[in-house]
Every structure is written in structure tokens, then in C-alpha cells.
Design a protein around this motif. Structure first.
Motif, PDB file in Angstrom:
ATOM      1  N   GLY A 142      -7.547  -4.766  58.689  1.00 38.70           N
ATOM      2  CA  GLY A 142      -6.985  -4.462  60.003  1.00 38.70           C
ATOM      3  C   GLY A 142      -7.114  -3.040  60.468  1.00 38.70           C
ATOM      4  N   TYR A 143      -7.866  -2.184  59.773  1.00 37.64           N
ATOM      5  CA  TYR A 143      -8.055  -0.781  60.169  1.00 37.64           C
ATOM      6  C   TYR A 143      -6.726  -0.055  60.340  1.00 37.64           C
ATOM      7  CZ  TYR A 143     -12.836  -2.330  61.198  1.00 37.64           C
ATOM      8  OH  TYR A 143     -14.098  -2.851  61.105  1.00 37.64           O
ATOM      9  N   ALA A 144      -5.743  -0.419  59.500  1.00 39.11           N
ATOM     10  CA  ALA A 144      -4.398   0.148  59.667  1.00 39.11           C
ATOM     11  C   ALA A 144      -4.307   1.637  59.352  1.00 39.11           C
ATOM     12  CB  ALA A 144      -3.404  -0.639  58.817  1.00 39.11           C
ATOM     13  N   PRO A 145      -4.908   2.167  58.265  1.00 38.80           N
ATOM     14  CA  PRO A 145      -4.798   3.606  58.014  1.00 38.80           C
ATOM     15  C   PRO A 145      -5.367   4.397  59.195  1.00 38.80           C
ATOM     16  CG  PRO A 145      -5.701   2.476  56.099  1.00 38.80           C
ATOM     17  CD  PRO A 145      -5.700   1.476  57.212  1.00 38.80           C
ATOM     18  N   THR A 146      -4.572   5.292  59.730  1.00 41.84           N
ATOM     19  CA  THR A 146      -4.935   5.970  60.977  1.00 41.84           C
ATOM     20  C   THR A 146      -4.891   7.484  60.793  1.00 41.84           C
ATOM     21  OG1 THR A 146      -4.053   4.118  62.271  1.00 41.84           O
ATOM     22  CG2 THR A 146      -4.352   6.226  63.414  1.00 41.84           C
ATOM     23  N   TYR A 147      -5.951   8.131  61.264  1.00 41.42           N
ATOM     24  CA  TYR A 147      -6.073   9.592  61.202  1.00 41.42           C
ATOM     25  C   TYR A 147      -6.228  10.106  62.625  1.00 41.42           C
ATOM     26  CZ  TYR A 147      -6.859   8.633  56.277  1.00 41.42           C
ATOM     27  OH  TYR A 147      -6.724   8.193  54.980  1.00 41.42           O
ATOM     28  N   ILE A 148      -5.427  11.117  62.967  1.00 38.04           N
ATOM     29  CA  ILE A 148      -5.328  11.567  64.355  1.00 38.04           C
ATOM     30  C   ILE A 148      -5.622  13.064  64.437  1.00 38.04           C
ATOM     31  CG2 ILE A 148      -3.815  11.679  66.378  1.00 38.04           C
ATOM     32  CD1 ILE A 148      -2.062   9.521  64.917  1.00 38.04           C
ATOM     33  N   LEU A 149      -6.428  13.438  65.408  1.00 33.70           N
ATOM     34  CA  LEU A 149      -6.694  14.846  65.682  1.00 33.70           C
ATOM     35  C   LEU A 149      -6.840  15.041  67.182  1.00 33.70           C
ATOM     36  CD1 LEU A 149     -10.370  15.649  64.560  1.00 33.70           C
ATOM     37  CD2 LEU A 149      -9.459  13.362  64.579  1.00 33.70           C
ATOM     38  N   GLY A 150      -6.978  16.285  67.609  1.00 35.77           N
ATOM     39  CA  GLY A 150      -7.119  16.591  69.025  1.00 35.77           C
ATOM     40  C   GLY A 150      -5.916  17.354  69.558  1.00 35.77           C
ATOM     41  N   PRO A 151      -6.108  18.142  70.611  1.00 31.72           N
ATOM     42  CA  PRO A 151      -5.032  18.986  71.154  1.00 31.72           C
ATOM     43  C   PRO A 151      -3.866  18.218  71.754  1.00 31.72           C
ATOM     44  CG  PRO A 151      -6.981  19.072  72.553  1.00 31.72           C
ATOM     45  CD  PRO A 151      -7.388  18.354  71.302  1.00 31.72           C
ATOM     46  N   ARG A 152      -4.055  16.926  72.072  1.00 35.14           N
ATOM     47  CA  ARG A 152      -2.962  16.115  72.629  1.00 35.14           C
ATOM     48  C   ARG A 152      -2.425  15.113  71.605  1.00 35.14           C
ATOM     49  NH1 ARG A 152      -3.205  15.702  78.184  1.00 35.14           N
ATOM     50  NH2 ARG A 152      -1.252  14.556  77.968  1.00 35.14           N
ATOM     51  N   ARG A 153      -2.600  15.395  70.330  1.00 30.52           N
ATOM     52  CA  ARG A 153      -2.239  14.429  69.296  1.00 30.52           C
ATOM     53  C   ARG A 153      -0.747  14.168  69.220  1.00 30.52           C
ATOM     54  NH1 ARG A 153      -3.393  17.871  63.713  1.00 30.52           N
ATOM     55  NH2 ARG A 153      -1.988  19.611  64.145  1.00 30.52           N
ATOM     56  N   ALA A 154       0.089  15.044  69.774  1.00 28.22           N
ATOM     57  CA  ALA A 154       1.540  14.810  69.749  1.00 28.22           C
ATOM     58  C   ALA A 154       1.913  13.501  70.434  1.00 28.22           C
ATOM     59  CB  ALA A 154       2.273  15.979  70.411  1.00 28.22           C
ATOM     60  N   LEU A 155       1.053  13.019  71.316  1.00 31.17           N
ATOM     61  CA  LEU A 155       1.273  11.736  71.988  1.00 31.17           C
ATOM     62  C   LEU A 155       1.419  10.602  70.976  1.00 31.17           C
ATOM     63  CD1 LEU A 155       1.280  10.141  74.717  1.00 31.17           C
ATOM     64  CD2 LEU A 155      -1.210   9.977  74.482  1.00 31.17           C
ATOM     65  N   LEU A 156       0.808  10.771  69.794  1.00 32.31           N
ATOM     66  CA  LEU A 156       0.813   9.722  68.778  1.00 32.31           C
ATOM     67  C   LEU A 156       1.579  10.146  67.523  1.00 32.31           C
ATOM     68  CD1 LEU A 156      -2.880   8.592  69.233  1.00 32.31           C
ATOM     69  CD2 LEU A 156      -0.861   7.236  69.774  1.00 32.31           C
ATOM     70  N   GLN A 157       2.541  11.035  67.689  1.00 24.79           N
ATOM     71  CA  GLN A 157       3.357  11.483  66.565  1.00 24.79           C
ATOM     72  C   GLN A 157       3.954  10.281  65.824  1.00 24.79           C
ATOM     73  OE1 GLN A 157       4.145  14.923  65.745  1.00 24.79           O
ATOM     74  NE2 GLN A 157       4.873  13.931  63.869  1.00 24.79           N
ATOM     75  N   GLY A 158       3.794  10.260  64.500  1.00 23.56           N
ATOM     76  CA  GLY A 158       4.361   9.194  63.693  1.00 23.56           C
ATOM     77  C   GLY A 158       3.507   7.955  63.570  1.00 23.56           C
ATOM     78  N   GLU A 159       2.357   7.912  64.230  1.00 22.54           N
ATOM     79  CA  GLU A 159       1.506   6.723  64.216  1.00 22.54           C
ATOM     80  C   GLU A 159       0.318   6.848  63.265  1.00 22.54           C
ATOM     81  OE1 GLU A 159       2.326   3.951  65.636  1.00 22.54           O
ATOM     82  OE2 GLU A 159       4.116   4.877  66.531  1.00 22.54           O
ATOM     83  N   GLY A 160       0.286   7.918  62.501  1.00 18.17           N
ATOM     84  CA  GLY A 160      -0.803   8.118  61.555  1.00 18.17           C
ATOM     85  C   GLY A 160      -0.733   9.526  61.006  1.00 18.17           C
ATOM     86  N   ARG A 161      -1.718   9.877  60.215  1.00 18.60           N
ATOM     87  CA  ARG A 161      -1.740  11.212  59.625  1.00 18.60           C
ATOM     88  C   ARG A 161      -2.482  12.180  60.538  1.00 18.60           C
ATOM     89  NH1 ARG A 161      -4.565  13.463  54.080  1.00 18.60           N
ATOM     90  NH2 ARG A 161      -4.098  15.632  54.530  1.00 18.60           N
ATOM     91  N   PHE A 162      -1.841  13.297  60.862  1.00 18.30           N
ATOM     92  CA  PHE A 162      -2.504  14.345  61.629  1.00 18.30           C
ATOM     93  C   PHE A 162      -3.483  15.077  60.717  1.00 18.30           C
ATOM     94  CE2 PHE A 162       0.899  15.242  65.140  1.00 18.30           C
ATOM     95  CZ  PHE A 162       0.668  13.976  65.636  1.00 18.30           C
ATOM     96  N   LEU A 163      -4.696  15.278  61.223  1.00 17.53           N
ATOM     97  CA  LEU A 163      -5.735  15.954  60.458  1.00 17.53           C
ATOM     98  C   LEU A 163      -5.959  17.376  60.963  1.00 17.53           C
ATOM     99  CD1 LEU A 163      -8.620  13.329  60.078  1.00 17.53           C
ATOM    100  CD2 LEU A 163      -7.069  14.123  58.296  1.00 17.53           C
ATOM    101  N   ALA A 164      -6.258  18.261  60.032  1.00 17.02           N
ATOM    102  CA  ALA A 164      -6.739  19.611  60.344  1.00 17.02           C
ATOM    103  C   ALA A 164      -7.911  19.872  59.404  1.00 17.02           C
ATOM    104  CB  ALA A 164      -5.647  20.646  60.166  1.00 17.02           C
ATOM    105  N   PRO A 165      -9.084  19.331  59.736  1.00 17.45           N
ATOM    106  CA  PRO A 165     -10.231  19.454  58.818  1.00 17.45           C
ATOM    107  C   PRO A 165     -10.483  20.894  58.399  1.00 17.45           C
ATOM    108  CG  PRO A 165     -10.732  17.918  60.583  1.00 17.45           C
ATOM    109  CD  PRO A 165      -9.425  18.562  60.933  1.00 17.45           C
ATOM    110  N   HIS A 166     -10.520  21.105  57.104  1.00 19.08           N
ATOM    111  CA  HIS A 166     -10.719  22.438  56.531  1.00 19.08           C
ATOM    112  C   HIS A 166      -9.700  23.437  57.069  1.00 19.08           C
ATOM    113  CE1 HIS A 166     -14.245  20.915  54.564  1.00 19.08           C
ATOM    114  NE2 HIS A 166     -14.722  20.517  55.711  1.00 19.08           N
ATOM    115  N   GLY A 167      -8.495  22.923  57.358  1.00 21.22           N
ATOM    116  CA  GLY A 167      -7.388  23.785  57.732  1.00 21.22           C
ATOM    117  C   GLY A 167      -7.344  24.209  59.183  1.00 21.22           C
TER     118      GLY A 167
END
Length: 362
Positions: free
Chosen positions: A306-331
Motif C-alpha cells: 500500500g505504499y504506506a511508509p511516507t517521506y516528506i520534504l519541501g518548504p511547505r511540508r508543515a501541511l503534512l505534519q504527522g503524516e510521515g517522516r520529514f526528510l533533510a537529505p544530508h542535513g
């Protein structure tokens, strides 16, 4: 970054990576022999925002505007409309008109004249997503080396005089049909229909890609994310300032794409879209009916679950707070697209540009 990237840099030399969005242009100077933590980086206003600021300055001065140069991001359009609403003159070259709309009649209908030379009552304003002299000066003043290669990304809707929302999703479908490997979605030279990327490529002389591709690669260059995709299907979401792009990924390959305008979807509606998207049940027409671009799917892959594991990035990612893991590639979340662009190109061209036989999409 991994050994493939380090080998690539040792072969090529310094590489300037640019991710040009609607709000910012994010830059990374990847240098051989340095840890990636020490690579110089910049987060600057996007070229379109700088153009908008210049137009507004001329509006305040009650001066006319003549746009010249080439195609670029259209984020200055609102400033141009405000300028015209003040009853001030505006003109543009035929090439610059493409940054406003693919249909020149629409451009004329806004109140602009298409003129090859600057009218006497106007001030020239140059349009470009990449200005070589700006980057050369910035790096020189910063005591940094000039790049041997420029990798750049911008969002390209393609050439569609009658509207581009359906055309953009067709571009995603074409890429999925050619290859489900997103590292193959970086162009040696873009197709003529990708007019913004063509203009960008002409300025940089290097490979170019869509910003959605770079965000996807930015997530996958994190070993944890790529490894997880080999165990089960995952969802990667980039919540950008203007567009939200989501991808279904299994075993490092893209199985589906979704794109909508960030400002046109509240949290509840976006989550419902993503729920249906993960099930491959969301028709492109339904997304378009709500003002978005649509969906594009590759072959259905039952083992991805079901593609459940979710990774989120982008300057508007707060819109999806709590819906997956926020990423900061290489910090560094804002540089995700730059890291992804470099990682994807280096893995597809381990011997350096022009030194291998890797086929690229055209």
C-alpha cells in the motif's frame, strides 16, 4: 555522499547544482576532495521573484517595461499584471513572451506589445533562469572556484498554447513509459517541447531536469529511503511553494506520480487524494477538476503493497505534519533537489559527462 559521487567529482571537478523553484533558487557547489558538509551552498530568491521586484520598482517609478531574453519561470506575472493595471506600457520580445504564456495572442490580450526592440518609453528587463555572469561573480567574490559543470533544474510545463495542465501530466507519463528509474529523467539535452528547460540548458551548457525529478532523487539519495523501497512500496512527497508532487516508489523505481497546486489543496483534501493515489484509484481527470495537474501511473505492482511508509520534504511540508517522516537529505532540506540532481547524474554517468554510453531521455 557515496563513493559514486566522490568518484564523479574527482573525474569532473567542481559541479554547481541549481534547483530553481518559484520562491527560491537553491545552489550547491560540490567540490572534489571535500566532505559534503563543507560544500558551499546558497538559498537565494528565485530569478522570477527578482524579476517581479524589478517590475514593481519600475511601476513605482511610472516607467514602461520591455521584457527580453528567453523563457523562464513565470512567477513575475502578477507584478506584470499590476504594472499593466496602472495603465503603464509593457512590451516584450517574442522569445520573452514564452515566459508569460505559450499563446502570443494571450500575451497581447493582457496588454503587452510584442516588439523586437525596446520602445523609447520602456526600460529593458532581462528574463533568464540562469545568469552565468551572476554566478561567476558570486563564486569569485566568495573565493570559490568556477564550476566545470552546471546541473540545473526548473519546472517545465512544456509548450502548450491551449493550456498546460494536461500536457504536464503527459510529460510524466512519457517519462514513466521510457524508464521507471528517476535518474534517467535528467536530460543531456531536453526535447524542443520543453521550452523552459531548453532555455536553461542553453545558458548552463549542462544537463537539466524538472524540479519534481530532483526532489524525488533527493529523497532516494538517502540510503534509508532507498533501502526501504526495496522492502516495500513507499510514498515520497515534495510540498513545494507552488506545487505538491508525490511519487509511488518500489525497488527504487517510480510506479506513479501525482501533482497539484499546493495553495489549492487543504490538508484534508490532500490526504484524501494521497489515499486514493496510493491505491492507484485516483483518476487524472479528478485531480484536474479540482485545479491540479493530475496523476500518471506505471504498471500496477501488487507486491509493493500500500505504499504506506511516507517521506516528506519541501518548504511547505508543515501541511503534512504527522503524516510521515520529514526528510533533510544530508542535513539540509532546502538543498534536497541539488543533492538529488548530483546523485542521480553521478550514478547514471560514473565516468563523467560525455565519457559513457548511458542513454538519456529526449
Amino acid at each position: 555522499m557515496d563513493s559514486a559521487v566522490q568518484h564523479f567529482l574527482q573525474t569532473v571537478g567542481p559541479v554547481l547544482c541549481l534547483d530553481i523553484g518559484s520562491g527560491t533558487q537553491d545552489a550547491l557547489l560540490a567540490r572534489p576532495g571535500l566532505e559534503y558538509e563543507n560544500w558551499p551552498r546558497f538559498v537565494l530568491p528565485s530569478p522570477a521573484r527578482l524579476t517581479a521586484r524589478r517590475i514593481r520598482e519600475l511601476t513605482l517609478l511610472r516607467r514602461g517595461v520591455w521584457l527580453h531574453g528567453g523563457n523562464m519561470g513565470g512567477g513575475f506575472s502578477q507584478a506584470l499584471k499590476e504594472h499593466l493595471a496602472e495603465g503603464l506600457p509593457a512590451a516584450c520580445t517574442a522569445e520573452a513572451a514564452c515566459a508569460i504564456h505559450d499563446n502570443r495572442d494571450v500575451v497581447r490580450g493582457m496588454g503587452l506589445e510584442i516588439r523586437p526592440l525596446c520602445p523609447e518609453n520602456c526600460v529593458p528587463v532581462s528574463l533568464a533562469d540562469y545568469a552565468p555572469e551572476f554566478w561567476a561573480a558570486l563564486l569569485r567574490l566568495s573565493g570559490l572556484p568556477q564550476p566545470h559543470l552546471v546541473l540545473a533544474a526548473a519546472q517545465d510545463h512544456g509548450f502548450h498554447p491551449q493550456g498546460n495542465r494536461q500536457g504536464r501530466m503527459q510529460a510524466w507519463r512519457d517519462l514513466l513509459a521510457a524508464s521507471s528509474d528517476p535518474s534517467a529523467w535528467i536530460y543531456d539535452a531536453p526535447a524542443p517541447a520543453l521550452t523552459r528547460l531548453v532555455a536553461l540548458h542553453e545558458k548552463t551548457g549542462g544537463p537539466v531536469a524538472d524540479t519534481g525529478t530532483c526532489a524525488l532523487l533527493g529523497a532516494l539519495c538517502e540510503p534509508e529511503v532507498l533501502d526501504r523501497s526495496f522492502r516495500e512500496g513507499i510514498t515520497i512527497i515534495n510540498a513545494g511553494n507552488s506545487h505538491t508532487v508525490a511519487a509511488l516508489v518500489y525497488r527504487g523505481k517510480v510506479r506513479g506520480m501525482y501533482e497539484h497546486h499546493t495553495g489549492m489543496r487543504d490538508r484534508a483534501h490532500l490526504l484524501e487524494d494521497l489515499k486514493q493515489f496510493r491505491l492507484s484509484w485516483l483518476p487524472s481527470e479528478e485531480v484536474q477538476a479540482s485545479g491540479g495537474h493530475g496523476t500518471a501511473f506505471g504498471p500496477y505492482c501488487e507486491e509493493a503493497a500500500g505504499y504506506a511508509p511516507t517521506y516528506i520534504l519541501g518548504p511547505r511540508r508543515a501541511l503534512l505534519q504527522g503524516e510521515g517522516r520529514f526528510l533533510a537529505p544530508h542535513g539540509d532540506m532546502m538543498l534536497a533537489g541539488c543533492f538529488g540532481l548530483l546523485w542521480g547524474w553521478a550514478h547514471a554517468h560514473p565516468a563523467g559527462p560525455g565519457l559513457d554510453d548511458g542513454a538519456r531521455p529526449h
